[in-house]
Design a protein around this motif. Sequence first.
Motif, PDB file in Angstrom:
ATOM      1  N   GLY A   1     146.996 -45.202 -67.352  1.00  0.00           N
ATOM      2  CA  GLY A   1     146.807 -45.579 -68.752  1.00  0.00           C
ATOM      3  C   GLY A   1     146.008 -46.855 -68.936  1.00  0.00           C
ATOM      4  N   GLU A   2     145.644 -47.482 -67.815  1.00  0.00           N
ATOM      5  CA  GLU A   2     144.798 -48.680 -67.895  1.00  0.00           C
ATOM      6  C   GLU A   2     143.813 -48.634 -66.732  1.00  0.00           C
ATOM      7  OE1 GLU A   2     146.937 -52.303 -67.014  1.00  0.00           O
ATOM      8  OE2 GLU A   2     148.241 -51.286 -65.605  1.00  0.00           O
ATOM      9  N   TYR A   3     142.704 -49.316 -66.931  1.00  0.00           N
ATOM     10  CA  TYR A   3     141.674 -49.414 -65.899  1.00  0.00           C
ATOM     11  C   TYR A   3     141.805 -50.809 -65.316  1.00  0.00           C
ATOM     12  CZ  TYR A   3     136.885 -49.742 -64.020  1.00  0.00           C
ATOM     13  OH  TYR A   3     135.789 -49.908 -63.217  1.00  0.00           O
TER      14      TYR A   3
ATOM     15  N   THR B   1     125.879 -56.190 -60.273  1.00  0.00           N
ATOM     16  CA  THR B   1     125.175 -54.955 -60.614  1.00  0.00           C
ATOM     17  C   THR B   1     125.444 -54.569 -62.066  1.00  0.00           C
ATOM     18  OG1 THR B   1     125.397 -54.246 -58.314  1.00  0.00           O
ATOM     19  CG2 THR B   1     124.817 -52.546 -59.900  1.00  0.00           C
ATOM     20  N   PHE B   2     124.387 -54.586 -62.861  1.00  0.00           N
ATOM     21  CA  PHE B   2     124.469 -54.314 -64.294  1.00  0.00           C
ATOM     22  C   PHE B   2     125.084 -52.935 -64.572  1.00  0.00           C
ATOM     23  CE2 PHE B   2     122.309 -52.408 -68.061  1.00  0.00           C
ATOM     24  CZ  PHE B   2     122.957 -53.153 -69.027  1.00  0.00           C
ATOM     25  N   ARG B   3     124.709 -51.946 -63.787  1.00  0.00           N
ATOM     26  CA  ARG B   3     125.205 -50.581 -64.025  1.00  0.00           C
ATOM     27  C   ARG B   3     126.717 -50.480 -63.803  1.00  0.00           C
ATOM     28  NH1 ARG B   3     120.299 -46.647 -62.073  1.00  0.00           N
ATOM     29  NH2 ARG B   3     119.346 -46.618 -64.141  1.00  0.00           N
ATOM     30  N   CYS B   4     127.272 -51.358 -63.019  1.00  0.00           N
ATOM     31  CA  CYS B   4     128.727 -51.354 -62.826  1.00  0.00           C
ATOM     32  C   CYS B   4     129.431 -51.745 -64.125  1.00  0.00           C
ATOM     33  CB  CYS B   4     129.123 -52.296 -61.690  1.00  0.00           C
ATOM     34  SG  CYS B   4     128.576 -51.694 -60.079  1.00  0.00           S
ATOM     35  N   GLN B   5     128.825 -52.649 -64.877  1.00  0.00           N
ATOM     36  CA  GLN B   5     129.403 -53.044 -66.165  1.00  0.00           C
ATOM     37  C   GLN B   5     129.371 -51.880 -67.153  1.00  0.00           C
ATOM     38  OE1 GLN B   5     127.071 -56.509 -67.159  1.00  0.00           O
ATOM     39  NE2 GLN B   5     127.682 -57.530 -65.269  1.00  0.00           N
ATOM     40  N   ILE B   6     128.309 -51.083 -67.091  1.00  0.00           N
ATOM     41  CA  ILE B   6     128.217 -49.890 -67.942  1.00  0.00           C
ATOM     42  C   ILE B   6     129.335 -48.922 -67.566  1.00  0.00           C
ATOM     43  CG2 ILE B   6     126.806 -47.862 -68.520  1.00  0.00           C
ATOM     44  CD1 ILE B   6     124.311 -49.647 -67.960  1.00  0.00           C
ATOM     45  N   MET B   7     129.514 -48.688 -66.272  1.00  0.00           N
ATOM     46  CA  MET B   7     130.561 -47.778 -65.800  1.00  0.00           C
ATOM     47  C   MET B   7     131.943 -48.291 -66.217  1.00  0.00           C
ATOM     48  SD  MET B   7     131.109 -44.904 -64.303  1.00  0.00           S
ATOM     49  CE  MET B   7     129.694 -44.406 -63.323  1.00  0.00           C
ATOM     50  N   ASP B   8     132.157 -49.612 -66.088  1.00  0.00           N
ATOM     51  CA  ASP B   8     133.434 -50.222 -66.487  1.00  0.00           C
ATOM     52  C   ASP B   8     133.787 -49.893 -67.933  1.00  0.00           C
ATOM     53  OD1 ASP B   8     133.999 -51.438 -64.065  1.00  0.00           O
ATOM     54  OD2 ASP B   8     133.215 -53.399 -64.658  1.00  0.00           O
ATOM     55  N   LYS B   9     132.795 -50.024 -68.804  1.00  0.00           N
ATOM     56  CA  LYS B   9     132.989 -49.797 -70.237  1.00  0.00           C
ATOM     57  C   LYS B   9     133.524 -48.375 -70.485  1.00  0.00           C
ATOM     58  CE  LYS B   9     129.468 -48.763 -72.744  1.00  0.00           C
ATOM     59  NZ  LYS B   9     128.140 -48.745 -73.346  1.00  0.00           N
ATOM     60  N   HIS B  10     132.921 -47.385 -69.848  1.00  0.00           N
ATOM     61  CA  HIS B  10     133.330 -45.989 -70.038  1.00  0.00           C
ATOM     62  C   HIS B  10     134.689 -45.705 -69.397  1.00  0.00           C
ATOM     63  CE1 HIS B  10     129.521 -44.926 -71.833  1.00  0.00           C
ATOM     64  NE2 HIS B  10     128.868 -45.387 -70.791  1.00  0.00           N
ATOM     65  N   LEU B  11     134.926 -46.253 -68.205  1.00  0.00           N
ATOM     66  CA  LEU B  11     136.191 -45.999 -67.507  1.00  0.00           C
ATOM     67  C   LEU B  11     137.370 -46.639 -68.243  1.00  0.00           C
ATOM     68  CD1 LEU B  11     135.052 -46.335 -63.790  1.00  0.00           C
ATOM     69  CD2 LEU B  11     135.651 -44.234 -65.009  1.00  0.00           C
ATOM     70  N   THR B  12     137.148 -47.759 -68.908  1.00  0.00           N
ATOM     71  CA  THR B  12     138.199 -48.411 -69.696  1.00  0.00           C
ATOM     72  C   THR B  12     138.672 -47.482 -70.814  1.00  0.00           C
ATOM     73  OG1 THR B  12     137.304 -50.594 -69.189  1.00  0.00           O
ATOM     74  CG2 THR B  12     138.749 -50.450 -71.100  1.00  0.00           C
ATOM     75  N   VAL B  13     137.731 -46.837 -71.485  1.00  0.00           N
ATOM     76  CA  VAL B  13     138.046 -45.901 -72.569  1.00  0.00           C
ATOM     77  C   VAL B  13     138.792 -44.687 -72.017  1.00  0.00           C
ATOM     78  CG1 VAL B  13     137.042 -44.328 -74.286  1.00  0.00           C
ATOM     79  CG2 VAL B  13     136.078 -46.623 -73.977  1.00  0.00           C
ATOM     80  N   LEU B  14     138.296 -44.126 -70.917  1.00  0.00           N
ATOM     81  CA  LEU B  14     138.876 -42.899 -70.361  1.00  0.00           C
ATOM     82  C   LEU B  14     140.261 -43.126 -69.766  1.00  0.00           C
ATOM     83  CD1 LEU B  14     135.696 -41.269 -68.798  1.00  0.00           C
ATOM     84  CD2 LEU B  14     136.914 -40.584 -70.877  1.00  0.00           C
ATOM     85  N   ALA B  15     140.507 -44.321 -69.231  1.00  0.00           N
ATOM     86  CA  ALA B  15     141.825 -44.612 -68.638  1.00  0.00           C
ATOM     87  C   ALA B  15     142.926 -44.523 -69.688  1.00  0.00           C
ATOM     88  CB  ALA B  15     141.822 -45.994 -67.992  1.00  0.00           C
ATOM     89  N   LYS B  16     142.630 -44.991 -70.901  1.00  0.00           N
ATOM     90  CA  LYS B  16     143.618 -44.945 -71.987  1.00  0.00           C
ATOM     91  C   LYS B  16     143.837 -43.508 -72.461  1.00  0.00           C
ATOM     92  CE  LYS B  16     142.669 -49.571 -73.816  1.00  0.00           C
ATOM     93  NZ  LYS B  16     141.402 -50.019 -73.230  1.00  0.00           N
ATOM     94  N   LYS B  17     142.795 -42.718 -72.413  1.00  0.00           N
ATOM     95  CA  LYS B  17     142.828 -41.351 -72.926  1.00  0.00           C
ATOM     96  C   LYS B  17     143.471 -40.373 -71.933  1.00  0.00           C
ATOM     97  CE  LYS B  17     139.722 -37.937 -74.975  1.00  0.00           C
ATOM     98  NZ  LYS B  17     138.327 -37.648 -75.331  1.00  0.00           N
ATOM     99  N   HIS B  18     143.269 -40.618 -70.645  1.00  0.00           N
ATOM    100  CA  HIS B  18     143.737 -39.685 -69.607  1.00  0.00           C
ATOM    101  C   HIS B  18     144.787 -40.348 -68.715  1.00  0.00           C
ATOM    102  CE1 HIS B  18     140.916 -36.462 -70.522  1.00  0.00           C
ATOM    103  NE2 HIS B  18     140.027 -37.404 -70.747  1.00  0.00           N
ATOM    104  N   VAL B  19     145.999 -40.452 -69.237  1.00  0.00           N
ATOM    105  CA  VAL B  19     147.064 -41.121 -68.480  1.00  0.00           C
ATOM    106  C   VAL B  19     147.534 -40.297 -67.278  1.00  0.00           C
ATOM    107  CG1 VAL B  19     147.917 -42.582 -70.353  1.00  0.00           C
ATOM    108  CG2 VAL B  19     148.843 -40.286 -70.061  1.00  0.00           C
ATOM    109  N   GLU B  20     147.092 -39.041 -67.199  1.00  0.00           N
ATOM    110  CA  GLU B  20     147.467 -38.212 -66.043  1.00  0.00           C
ATOM    111  C   GLU B  20     146.741 -38.658 -64.767  1.00  0.00           C
ATOM    112  OE1 GLU B  20     143.764 -36.204 -67.703  1.00  0.00           O
ATOM    113  OE2 GLU B  20     145.505 -37.223 -68.562  1.00  0.00           O
TER     114      GLU B  20
END
Length: 126
Positions: free
Chosen positions: A9-11, A39-58
């Motif tokens: 539920g959290e990243y 690495t700039f692209r890691c920050q982009i990935m972080d942003k998306h994974l933060t959202v998905l972690a809350k949405k997909h608690v499984e």
Amino acid sequence: KEWLSKGHGEYREIPSERDFFQEVKESKNVVCHFYRDTTFRCQIMDKHLTVLAKKHVETKFLKLNAEKSPFLCERLRIKVIPTVALIKDGKTQDYIVGFTDLGNTDDFTTETLEWRLGCADIINYR
């Protein structure tokens, strides 16, 4: 509740390779982002994974600094940053390497990443 008690539920960042093995052992589905601070692209990935972690608690969402994890990076053959390892039942099933699978663009959507994780059956995606 059980998932939340195991850190779902959290990243979040894990401090070491040793922690990686413990985290992976206690959850069926794990998404682990191997990143580098510069690495700039890691920050982009972080942003998306933060959202998905809350949405997909499984699924457990983690990040690990690749520069502090030479053993794991070698063992998992991680050469491109960002690489997201998709781990099921303690075994790495699939990788998202760079942004190739995500449209090869920096401005891919969270939905695109969600779809890609769903294709790997690491999240419940409909």
